[in-house]
Design a protein around this motif. Structure first.
Motif, PDB file in Angstrom:
ATOM      1  N   GLU A 231       0.801  -1.237   0.000  1.00 42.30           N
ATOM      2  CA  GLU A 231       0.000   0.000   0.000  1.00 42.30           C
ATOM      3  C   GLU A 231       0.826   1.275   0.000  1.00 42.30           C
ATOM      4  OE1 GLU A 231      -0.661   0.081   4.821  1.00 42.30           O
ATOM      5  OE2 GLU A 231      -2.166  -0.756   3.499  1.00 42.30           O
ATOM      6  N   GLN A 232       2.136   1.137   0.187  1.00 43.50           N
ATOM      7  CA  GLN A 232       2.961   2.345   0.073  1.00 43.50           C
ATOM      8  C   GLN A 232       3.034   2.841  -1.369  1.00 43.50           C
ATOM      9  OE1 GLN A 232       4.009  -0.749   0.525  1.00 43.50           O
ATOM     10  NE2 GLN A 232       6.169  -1.043   0.036  1.00 43.50           N
ATOM     11  N   TRP A 233       2.691   1.985  -2.325  1.00 43.02           N
ATOM     12  CA  TRP A 233       2.781   2.375  -3.721  1.00 43.02           C
ATOM     13  C   TRP A 233       1.426   2.802  -4.262  1.00 43.02           C
ATOM     14  CZ3 TRP A 233       7.361   3.426  -5.355  1.00 43.02           C
ATOM     15  CH2 TRP A 233       8.458   2.743  -4.828  1.00 43.02           C
ATOM     16  N   LEU A 234       1.436   4.006  -4.802  1.00 46.02           N
ATOM     17  CA  LEU A 234       0.258   4.510  -5.490  1.00 46.02           C
ATOM     18  C   LEU A 234       0.658   4.709  -6.953  1.00 46.02           C
ATOM     19  CD1 LEU A 234      -2.648   5.591  -5.014  1.00 46.02           C
ATOM     20  CD2 LEU A 234      -1.651   7.853  -4.786  1.00 46.02           C
ATOM     21  N   VAL A 235      -0.079   4.068  -7.834  1.00 50.94           N
ATOM     22  CA  VAL A 235       0.195   4.155  -9.271  1.00 50.94           C
ATOM     23  C   VAL A 235      -1.076   4.688  -9.922  1.00 50.94           C
ATOM     24  CG1 VAL A 235       0.772   2.844 -11.355  1.00 50.94           C
ATOM     25  CG2 VAL A 235       1.760   2.165  -9.151  1.00 50.94           C
ATOM     26  N   MET A 236      -0.989   5.831 -10.556  1.00 47.75           N
ATOM     27  CA  MET A 236      -2.216   6.361 -11.166  1.00 47.75           C
ATOM     28  C   MET A 236      -1.904   7.277 -12.347  1.00 47.75           C
ATOM     29  SD  MET A 236      -3.491   9.053  -8.303  1.00 47.75           S
ATOM     30  CE  MET A 236      -2.459  10.472  -7.915  1.00 47.75           C
ATOM     31  N   VAL A 237      -2.862   7.355 -13.245  1.00 47.36           N
ATOM     32  CA  VAL A 237      -2.724   8.216 -14.408  1.00 47.36           C
ATOM     33  C   VAL A 237      -2.765   9.663 -13.920  1.00 47.36           C
ATOM     34  CG1 VAL A 237      -3.752   8.923 -16.595  1.00 47.36           C
ATOM     35  CG2 VAL A 237      -3.767   6.496 -15.922  1.00 47.36           C
ATOM     36  N   GLY A 238      -1.698  10.401 -14.229  1.00 48.51           N
ATOM     37  CA  GLY A 238      -1.549  11.753 -13.707  1.00 48.51           C
ATOM     38  C   GLY A 238      -2.249  12.802 -14.544  1.00 48.51           C
ATOM     39  N   VAL A 239      -3.533  12.583 -14.709  1.00 47.47           N
ATOM     40  CA  VAL A 239      -4.337  13.482 -15.533  1.00 47.47           C
ATOM     41  C   VAL A 239      -5.561  13.881 -14.720  1.00 47.47           C
ATOM     42  CG1 VAL A 239      -5.741  13.642 -17.625  1.00 47.47           C
ATOM     43  CG2 VAL A 239      -3.537  12.465 -17.705  1.00 47.47           C
ATOM     44  N   CYS A 240      -5.761  15.157 -14.577  1.00 48.48           N
ATOM     45  CA  CYS A 240      -6.921  15.660 -13.834  1.00 48.48           C
ATOM     46  C   CYS A 240      -8.202  15.241 -14.549  1.00 48.48           C
ATOM     47  CB  CYS A 240      -6.839  17.178 -13.729  1.00 48.48           C
ATOM     48  SG  CYS A 240      -8.213  17.918 -12.820  1.00 48.48           S
ATOM     49  N   THR A 241      -9.158  14.743 -13.776  1.00 49.02           N
ATOM     50  CA  THR A 241     -10.388  14.233 -14.383  1.00 49.02           C
ATOM     51  C   THR A 241     -11.369  15.351 -14.762  1.00 49.02           C
ATOM     52  OG1 THR A 241     -11.429  13.895 -12.224  1.00 49.02           O
ATOM     53  CG2 THR A 241     -10.181  12.043 -13.147  1.00 49.02           C
ATOM     54  N   HIS A 242     -10.969  16.582 -14.554  1.00 46.63           N
ATOM     55  CA  HIS A 242     -11.802  17.692 -15.018  1.00 46.63           C
ATOM     56  C   HIS A 242     -11.572  17.883 -16.513  1.00 46.63           C
ATOM     57  CE1 HIS A 242     -12.808  22.226 -15.088  1.00 46.63           C
ATOM     58  NE2 HIS A 242     -13.928  21.536 -15.187  1.00 46.63           N
ATOM     59  N   LEU A 243     -10.508  18.572 -16.883  1.00 45.01           N
ATOM     60  CA  LEU A 243     -10.264  18.815 -18.305  1.00 45.01           C
ATOM     61  C   LEU A 243      -8.866  18.395 -18.733  1.00 45.01           C
ATOM     62  CD1 LEU A 243     -12.098  22.252 -18.701  1.00 45.01           C
ATOM     63  CD2 LEU A 243     -12.891  20.017 -19.485  1.00 45.01           C
ATOM     64  N   GLY A 244      -8.237  17.541 -17.933  1.00 43.77           N
ATOM     65  CA  GLY A 244      -7.039  16.878 -18.421  1.00 43.77           C
ATOM     66  C   GLY A 244      -5.695  17.536 -18.162  1.00 43.77           C
ATOM     67  N   CYS A 245      -5.616  18.524 -17.302  1.00 44.03           N
ATOM     68  CA  CYS A 245      -4.301  19.066 -16.942  1.00 44.03           C
ATOM     69  C   CYS A 245      -3.543  18.046 -16.080  1.00 44.03           C
ATOM     70  CB  CYS A 245      -4.455  20.361 -16.149  1.00 44.03           C
ATOM     71  SG  CYS A 245      -5.056  21.744 -17.133  1.00 44.03           S
ATOM     72  N   VAL A 246      -2.266  18.295 -15.904  1.00 45.87           N
ATOM     73  CA  VAL A 246      -1.447  17.421 -15.066  1.00 45.87           C
ATOM     74  C   VAL A 246      -1.320  18.051 -13.679  1.00 45.87           C
ATOM     75  CG1 VAL A 246       0.817  16.341 -14.780  1.00 45.87           C
ATOM     76  CG2 VAL A 246      -0.190  16.560 -17.070  1.00 45.87           C
ATOM     77  N   PRO A 247      -1.879  17.417 -12.668  1.00 47.75           N
ATOM     78  CA  PRO A 247      -1.817  17.997 -11.323  1.00 47.75           C
ATOM     79  C   PRO A 247      -0.400  17.996 -10.748  1.00 47.75           C
ATOM     80  CG  PRO A 247      -3.611  16.420 -11.506  1.00 47.75           C
ATOM     81  CD  PRO A 247      -2.745  16.239 -12.721  1.00 47.75           C
ATOM     82  N   LEU A 248      -0.172  18.898  -9.807  1.00 50.81           N
ATOM     83  CA  LEU A 248       1.120  19.028  -9.131  1.00 50.81           C
ATOM     84  C   LEU A 248       1.113  18.185  -7.860  1.00 50.81           C
ATOM     85  CD1 LEU A 248       1.270  22.925  -9.339  1.00 50.81           C
ATOM     86  CD2 LEU A 248       2.392  21.284 -10.892  1.00 50.81           C
ATOM     87  N   GLY A 249       2.217  17.464  -7.639  1.00 52.73           N
ATOM     88  CA  GLY A 249       2.299  16.585  -6.479  1.00 52.73           C
ATOM     89  C   GLY A 249       2.634  17.310  -5.194  1.00 52.73           C
ATOM     90  N   GLN A 250       2.323  16.639  -4.099  1.00 55.61           N
ATOM     91  CA  GLN A 250       2.576  17.160  -2.762  1.00 55.61           C
ATOM     92  C   GLN A 250       2.104  18.599  -2.612  1.00 55.61           C
ATOM     93  OE1 GLN A 250       6.708  15.479  -2.808  1.00 55.61           O
ATOM     94  NE2 GLN A 250       6.333  15.419  -0.612  1.00 55.61           N
ATOM     95  N   SER A 251       0.902  18.816  -3.037  1.00 57.29           N
ATOM     96  CA  SER A 251       0.336  20.150  -2.871  1.00 57.29           C
ATOM     97  C   SER A 251      -1.177  20.043  -2.770  1.00 57.29           C
ATOM     98  CB  SER A 251       0.761  21.054  -4.027  1.00 57.29           C
ATOM     99  OG  SER A 251       0.456  20.453  -5.250  1.00 57.29           O
ATOM    100  N   GLY A 252      -1.772  21.175  -2.515  1.00 58.23           N
ATOM    101  CA  GLY A 252      -3.216  21.207  -2.341  1.00 58.23           C
ATOM    102  C   GLY A 252      -3.617  21.074  -0.882  1.00 58.23           C
ATOM    103  N   ASP A 253      -4.912  21.209  -0.656  1.00 58.45           N
ATOM    104  CA  ASP A 253      -5.441  21.233   0.714  1.00 58.45           C
ATOM    105  C   ASP A 253      -5.407  19.877   1.400  1.00 58.45           C
ATOM    106  OD1 ASP A 253      -5.954  23.881   0.315  1.00 58.45           O
ATOM    107  OD2 ASP A 253      -8.136  23.658   0.073  1.00 58.45           O
ATOM    108  N   TYR A 254      -5.159  18.807   0.652  1.00 56.72           N
ATOM    109  CA  TYR A 254      -5.221  17.457   1.230  1.00 56.72           C
ATOM    110  C   TYR A 254      -3.885  16.720   1.108  1.00 56.72           C
ATOM    111  CZ  TYR A 254     -10.149  18.562   1.381  1.00 56.72           C
ATOM    112  OH  TYR A 254     -11.344  19.185   1.652  1.00 56.72           O
ATOM    113  N   ASN A 255      -2.810  17.502   0.936  1.00 55.61           N
ATOM    114  CA  ASN A 255      -1.444  16.949   0.910  1.00 55.61           C
ATOM    115  C   ASN A 255      -1.211  15.924  -0.188  1.00 55.61           C
ATOM    116  OD1 ASN A 255      -0.823  18.463   3.246  1.00 55.61           O
ATOM    117  ND2 ASN A 255      -1.787  16.877   4.501  1.00 55.61           N
TER     118      ASN A 255
END
Ligand code: FES
Length: 140
Positions: free
Chosen positions: A74-98
Motif C-alpha cells: 500500500e505504500q505504492w500509489l500508481v495512477m494516471v496523472g491526468v486531472c479528471t476535469h479537463l485533463g491538466c497534469v496535477p502538481l504533487g505534494q500540494s493542495g489542501d489534502y497533501n
C-alpha cells in the motif's frame, strides 16, 4: 507501448516519479506512513467520488485507501496523472489534502489521488498494473 516497466527501486519514501504510458503521464508515488494513514482515515462514502476507479478491481469497488493503492504494497500509489476535469497534469505534494493540486481550475486530490474539492468529477484513474518483481512495476 502497450506495457511499460518501471524500476521503482530508487524511489525513496516520500518521492514520486512520472512514467509515460500510452502518451499519458503515470505517477508512481512511494507514500509515507503518514500519507497512508491520512488516506485510511477517510470514509469513502463521504467522498465526492466514492468509487475506487481502479482498473485492477471491480468497477464498483469503494474508494478506500487500500483499493487505491497497490495490493499488498500500500505504500505504492500508481495512477494516471491526468486531472479528471479537463485533463491538466496535477502538481504533487500540494493542495489542501497533501496530495495533488490541479492549477488549471483548482481541484484538490488527497494522498490516495481521490478528488476532495474543486471541479474534477472523479478520482484519478488507477491503470492496470502489477509488480513483476520487488523493484519493477509493469503498467498496462
Ligand atoms: Fe484540473 Fe480543470 S483540468 S481542475
Amino acid at each position: 507501448l502497450a506495457q511499460v516497466d518501471v524500476d521503482v527501486s530508487q524511489i525513496a519514501e516520500g518521492q514520486s516519479v512520472t512514467a509515460r504510458w500510452r502518451g499519458r503521464p503515470v505517477f508512481i508515488r512511494h507514500r509515507t506512513a503518514a500519507e497512508i494513514e491520512e488516506g485510511r482515515g477517510v470514509d469513502p462514502a463521504s467522498l465526492p467520488d466514492p468509487v475506487a476507479r481502479n482498473e485492477n478491481l471491480s468497477p464498483d469497488a469503494p474508494a478506500t485507501d487500500e483499493n487505491r493503492a497497490a495490493e499488498g504494497a500500500e505504500q505504492w500509489l500508481v495512477m494516471v496523472g491526468v486531472c479528471t476535469h479537463l485533463g491538466c497534469v496535477p502538481l504533487g505534494q500540494s493542495g489542501d489534502y497533501n496530495g495533488w493540486f490541479c492549477p488549471c481550475h483548482g481541484s484538490h486530490y488527497d494522498t490516495a489521488g481521490r478528488i476532495r474539492s474543486g471541479p474534477a468529477p472523479r478520482n484519478m484513474d488507477v491503470p492496470v498494473f502489477e509488480f513483476i518483481s520487488e523493484s519493477t512495476v509493469r503498467i498496462g
